[in-house]
Motif scaffolding. Structure first.
Motif, mmCIF file in Angstrom:
data_model
loop_
_atom_site.group_PDB
_atom_site.id
_atom_site.type_symbol
_atom_site.label_atom_id
_atom_site.label_comp_id
_atom_site.label_asym_id
_atom_site.label_seq_id
_atom_site.Cartn_x
_atom_site.Cartn_y
_atom_site.Cartn_z
ATOM 1 N N LEU A 37 -22.398 91.740 39.822
ATOM 2 C CA LEU A 37 -21.358 91.411 39.441
ATOM 3 C C LEU A 37 -21.013 92.199 37.693
ATOM 4 O O LEU A 37 -20.202 92.446 37.283
ATOM 5 C CB LEU A 37 -20.529 90.665 39.630
ATOM 6 N N GLU A 38 -22.310 91.317 36.905
ATOM 7 C CA GLU A 38 -22.543 91.418 35.908
ATOM 8 C C GLU A 38 -22.567 92.655 35.057
ATOM 9 O O GLU A 38 -22.075 93.245 34.407
ATOM 10 C CB GLU A 38 -23.040 90.528 35.411
ATOM 11 N N LEU A 39 -23.268 93.384 35.885
ATOM 12 C CA LEU A 39 -23.785 95.148 35.761
ATOM 13 C C LEU A 39 -22.428 95.423 35.344
ATOM 14 O O LEU A 39 -22.103 96.308 35.038
ATOM 15 C CB LEU A 39 -24.857 95.309 36.569
ATOM 16 N N TYR A 40 -21.577 95.407 36.327
ATOM 17 C CA TYR A 40 -20.108 95.881 36.622
ATOM 18 C C TYR A 40 -19.862 95.932 35.719
ATOM 19 O O TYR A 40 -18.841 96.954 35.180
ATOM 20 C CB TYR A 40 -20.144 96.043 38.220
ATOM 21 N N ALA A 41 -19.136 94.764 35.601
ATOM 22 C CA ALA A 41 -18.763 94.110 33.571
ATOM 23 C C ALA A 41 -19.215 94.861 32.820
ATOM 24 O O ALA A 41 -18.657 95.486 31.956
ATOM 25 C CB ALA A 41 -18.531 92.483 33.958
ATOM 26 N N GLU A 42 -20.495 94.915 32.462
ATOM 27 C CA GLU A 42 -21.256 95.919 31.247
ATOM 28 C C GLU A 42 -21.264 97.129 31.752
ATOM 29 O O GLU A 42 -20.727 97.507 30.586
ATOM 30 C CB GLU A 42 -22.691 95.119 31.648
ATOM 31 N N ILE A 43 -21.021 97.468 32.732
ATOM 32 C CA ILE A 43 -20.787 99.501 32.065
ATOM 33 C C ILE A 43 -19.036 99.426 32.674
ATOM 34 O O ILE A 43 -19.054 100.314 31.654
ATOM 35 C CB ILE A 43 -21.072 99.637 34.347
ATOM 36 N N PHE A 44 -18.336 98.767 32.872
ATOM 37 C CA PHE A 44 -17.170 99.715 32.877
ATOM 38 C C PHE A 44 -16.526 98.471 31.360
ATOM 39 O O PHE A 44 -15.792 99.171 30.355
ATOM 40 C CB PHE A 44 -16.108 98.146 33.324
ATOM 41 N N GLU A 45 -17.078 97.690 30.674
ATOM 42 C CA GLU A 45 -16.817 97.501 29.298
ATOM 43 C C GLU A 45 -17.535 98.533 28.580
ATOM 44 O O GLU A 45 -16.960 98.620 27.122
ATOM 45 C CB GLU A 45 -17.485 95.963 28.745
ATOM 46 N N ALA A 46 -18.956 99.019 28.793
ATOM 47 C CA ALA A 46 -19.459 100.279 28.048
ATOM 48 C C ALA A 46 -18.380 101.284 27.815
ATOM 49 O O ALA A 46 -18.260 102.190 26.889
ATOM 50 C CB ALA A 46 -20.956 100.724 28.253
ATOM 51 N N ALA A 47 -17.645 101.360 29.387
ATOM 52 C CA ALA A 47 -16.702 102.698 28.904
ATOM 53 C C ALA A 47 -15.087 102.740 28.560
ATOM 54 O O ALA A 47 -13.904 102.885 28.713
ATOM 55 C CB ALA A 47 -16.846 103.323 31.050
ATOM 56 N N ASP A 48 -15.126 101.142 27.458
ATOM 57 C CA ASP A 48 -13.360 100.776 27.370
ATOM 58 C C ASP A 48 -12.595 100.683 28.937
ATOM 59 O O ASP A 48 -11.679 101.113 28.762
ATOM 60 C CB ASP A 48 -13.306 101.733 26.891
ATOM 61 N N SER A 49 -13.189 100.304 30.130
ATOM 62 C CA SER A 49 -12.289 99.650 31.158
ATOM 63 C C SER A 49 -12.475 98.695 31.608
ATOM 64 O O SER A 49 -12.425 98.436 32.951
ATOM 65 C CB SER A 49 -12.697 101.202 31.488
ATOM 66 N N LEU A 50 -12.522 97.793 31.001
ATOM 67 C CA LEU A 50 -12.372 96.292 31.588
ATOM 68 C C LEU A 50 -11.206 96.143 32.229
ATOM 69 O O LEU A 50 -11.454 95.765 33.636
ATOM 70 C CB LEU A 50 -12.800 94.728 30.569
ATOM 71 N N SER A 51 -10.684 96.688 31.833
ATOM 72 C CA SER A 51 -9.051 96.610 32.770
ATOM 73 C C SER A 51 -8.691 96.847 34.127
ATOM 74 O O SER A 51 -7.811 96.759 35.121
ATOM 75 C CB SER A 51 -7.803 97.190 31.763
ATOM 76 N N LYS A 52 -9.605 98.480 34.217
ATOM 77 C CA LYS A 52 -9.720 98.609 35.708
ATOM 78 C C LYS A 52 -10.990 98.022 36.417
ATOM 79 O O LYS A 52 -10.989 98.210 38.011
ATOM 80 C CB LYS A 52 -10.560 100.478 35.238
ATOM 81 N N LEU A 53 -11.161 97.163 35.779
ATOM 82 C CA LEU A 53 -12.413 96.271 36.602
ATOM 83 C C LEU A 53 -12.519 95.646 38.414
ATOM 84 O O LEU A 53 -12.878 95.994 39.536
ATOM 85 C CB LEU A 53 -13.506 95.258 35.723
ATOM 86 N N GLU A 54 -10.983 94.879 37.608
ATOM 87 C CA GLU A 54 -10.689 93.907 39.076
ATOM 88 C C GLU A 54 -10.228 95.107 40.264
ATOM 89 O O GLU A 54 -10.296 94.176 41.459
ATOM 90 C CB GLU A 54 -9.587 93.472 38.475
ATOM 91 N N GLY A 55 -9.497 96.006 40.020
ATOM 92 C CA GLY A 55 -9.196 97.018 41.029
ATOM 93 C C GLY A 55 -10.502 97.636 41.675
ATOM 94 O O GLY A 55 -10.463 97.141 43.650
ATOM 95 N N PHE A 56 -11.243 98.207 40.906
ATOM 96 C CA PHE A 56 -12.430 98.149 41.626
ATOM 97 C C PHE A 56 -13.671 97.617 42.251
ATOM 98 O O PHE A 56 -14.006 97.807 43.502
ATOM 99 C CB PHE A 56 -13.614 99.071 40.654
ATOM 100 N N THR A 57 -13.212 96.021 41.870
ATOM 101 C CA THR A 57 -14.206 95.254 42.391
ATOM 102 C C THR A 57 -13.219 94.511 43.569
ATOM 103 O O THR A 57 -14.264 94.106 44.864
ATOM 104 C CB THR A 57 -14.623 94.249 41.482
ATOM 105 N N SER A 58 -11.996 93.855 43.237
ATOM 106 C CA SER A 58 -11.178 92.959 43.793
ATOM 107 C C SER A 58 -10.144 94.050 45.246
ATOM 108 O O SER A 58 -9.979 93.172 45.873
ATOM 109 C CB SER A 58 -11.080 92.907 43.137
ATOM 110 N N PHE A 59 -9.512 94.762 45.075
ATOM 111 C CA PHE A 59 -8.430 95.026 44.543
ATOM 112 C C PHE A 59 -8.855 95.920 46.148
ATOM 113 O O PHE A 59 -8.373 96.199 47.084
ATOM 114 C CB PHE A 59 -7.204 95.988 44.392
ATOM 115 N N TYR A 60 -9.696 97.455 46.021
ATOM 116 C CA TYR A 60 -9.490 98.856 46.847
ATOM 117 C C TYR A 60 -10.097 99.029 47.836
ATOM 118 O O TYR A 60 -10.069 99.419 48.777
ATOM 119 C CB TYR A 60 -9.807 99.410 45.970
ATOM 120 N N GLY A 61 -11.529 97.736 47.960
ATOM 121 C CA GLY A 61 -11.532 97.653 49.067
ATOM 122 C C GLY A 61 -11.215 97.494 50.577
ATOM 123 O O GLY A 61 -11.206 97.692 51.426
#
Length: 347
Positions: free
Chosen positions: A273-297
């Motif tokens: 989870l920490e790595l996904y956060a780091e990757i999304f932040e590097a892509a300037d997309s932290l606002s999209k993290l919750e959907g990817f990690t917690s909603f769409y599955g």
């Protein structure tokens, strides 16, 4: 700069926990970060019956830390001899959420996998009717195909015909690794989705080969060129519900990774989870993290979204150089390196 991130408790939609004495370690790491996980069935011997899956589930729950709520979502391992009756039994059990198709020999413990997809058409018919997802390791086993092209060729030669004949079949193309897979998933209807791992988002194939062979970066599907990694990042951070979190965390002991075999698999449950956060932040997309990690599955699997929250803090920490793995050790992803996000520790 965001220093504290609160998101709905995530799930892992593709996880290898293994079995036996190592479960205490793998279940601990997964349960720190995820509320539920689709558990892969490629044990020795593989989980091919509902009874075996339920027994494995009990073994997982027996080592779960008492302060954690973690639900293992079980799967069956498809073989040439899987019966429609077994699929119906699995669905009716209430504990099995998908069936995994490994082309025979395609990856770790896949020797008992499927040798002929067309022979499984009666099974696909039942899966379609019962709305039980088919989880695919989507690589061809044709030895004449370059290993870097095996995902693309599987889609073209195998998956497209299956979806033509079973248009309502729910399919997850696991751990996609190519631009072609991304474009394919985007073009498909809503019953076709894909999981994306942290290591395929973080690394390209140079990570396996620069400075000598790096066995702890060897996985299947194998890491690809940088253009494919960039395509995966774009898909994961796009906000499309067709792409969601699946770590494919696949532990092997240090000795098995550094052997003549060099087993395929990367362990990332310790920091996924920490790595996904780091990757999304590097892509300037932290606002999209919750959907990817917690909603769409859960949306794809028809399960309720989790209600609990989990907190990540911007607080750099160094990944241990090795982790316990039964009576041995394993080398985790990013061993010895610093990760900028960490889980908030409850008092």
């Amino acid at each position: 700069m965001i220093n504290r991130l609160i998101i709905t408790h995530p799930d892992d939609w593709h996880l290898h926990l293994r079995d036996g004495s190592v479960l205490v370690h793998t279940v601990f790491d997964a349960s720190q970060r995820f509320a539920r996980a689709i558990v892969m069935p490629n044990l020795k011997p593989p989980i091919i019956t509902t009874q075996q899956a339920l027994a494995y589930r009990n073994r997982i729950l027996s080592v779960l830390p008492k302060d954690k709520i973690f639900q293992p979502l079980m799967t069956l391992y498809l073989t040439d001899n899987t019966t429609a009756k077994e699929i119906i039994s699995a669905k009716d059990s209430g504990y099995i959420y998908g069936v995994k198709l490994y082309p025979a020999g395609v990856t770790t413990n896949a020797d008992s996998g499927v040798t002929s997809l067309t022979k499984l058409y009666p099974i696909f018919e039942v899966l379609q009717k019962k709305k039980l997802p088919l989880l695919l390791h989507g690589e061809t086993i044709d030895p004449s195909i370059d290993i870097f092209d095996r995902e693309k060729v599987f889609i073209e030669q195998n998956l497209i015909p299956i979806l033509h004949d079973f248009p309502e079949l729910k399919v997850v193309l696991e751990h996609i690794s190519t631009q072609e897979a991304v474009e394919f998933i985007k073009a498909m209807p809503s019953n076709i989705a894909a999981t994306i791992t942290p290591h395929h988002l973080l690394l390209n194939r140079n990570a396996m080969l620069l400075g000598g062979i790096q066995p702890h970066h060897y996985c299947l599907p194998v890491l690809k060129k940088e253009k494919h990694r960039q395509a995966l990042i774009a898909a994961a951070t796009s906000g499309s519900p067709k792409f969601f979190l699946g770590t494919d965390s696949a532990p092997h002991s240090k000795s098995n990774k550094e052997s003549a075999c060099g087993c395929a698999g990367i362990y990332n449950s310790h920091a996924a989870l920490e790595l996904y956060a780091e990757i999304f932040e590097a892509a300037d997309s932290l606002s999209k993290l919750e959907g990817f990690t917690s909603f769409y599955g859960p949306d794809f699997y028809g399960l309720p979204r989790n209600q609990a929250k989990i907190t990540l803090l911007r607080s750099p920490w160094k990944v241990p150089k090795n982790l316990p793995f039964g009576d041995q050790v394993l080398i985790p992803l990013q061993a010895g390196l610093t990760i900028n996000w960490c889980l908030e520790k409850k008092q």
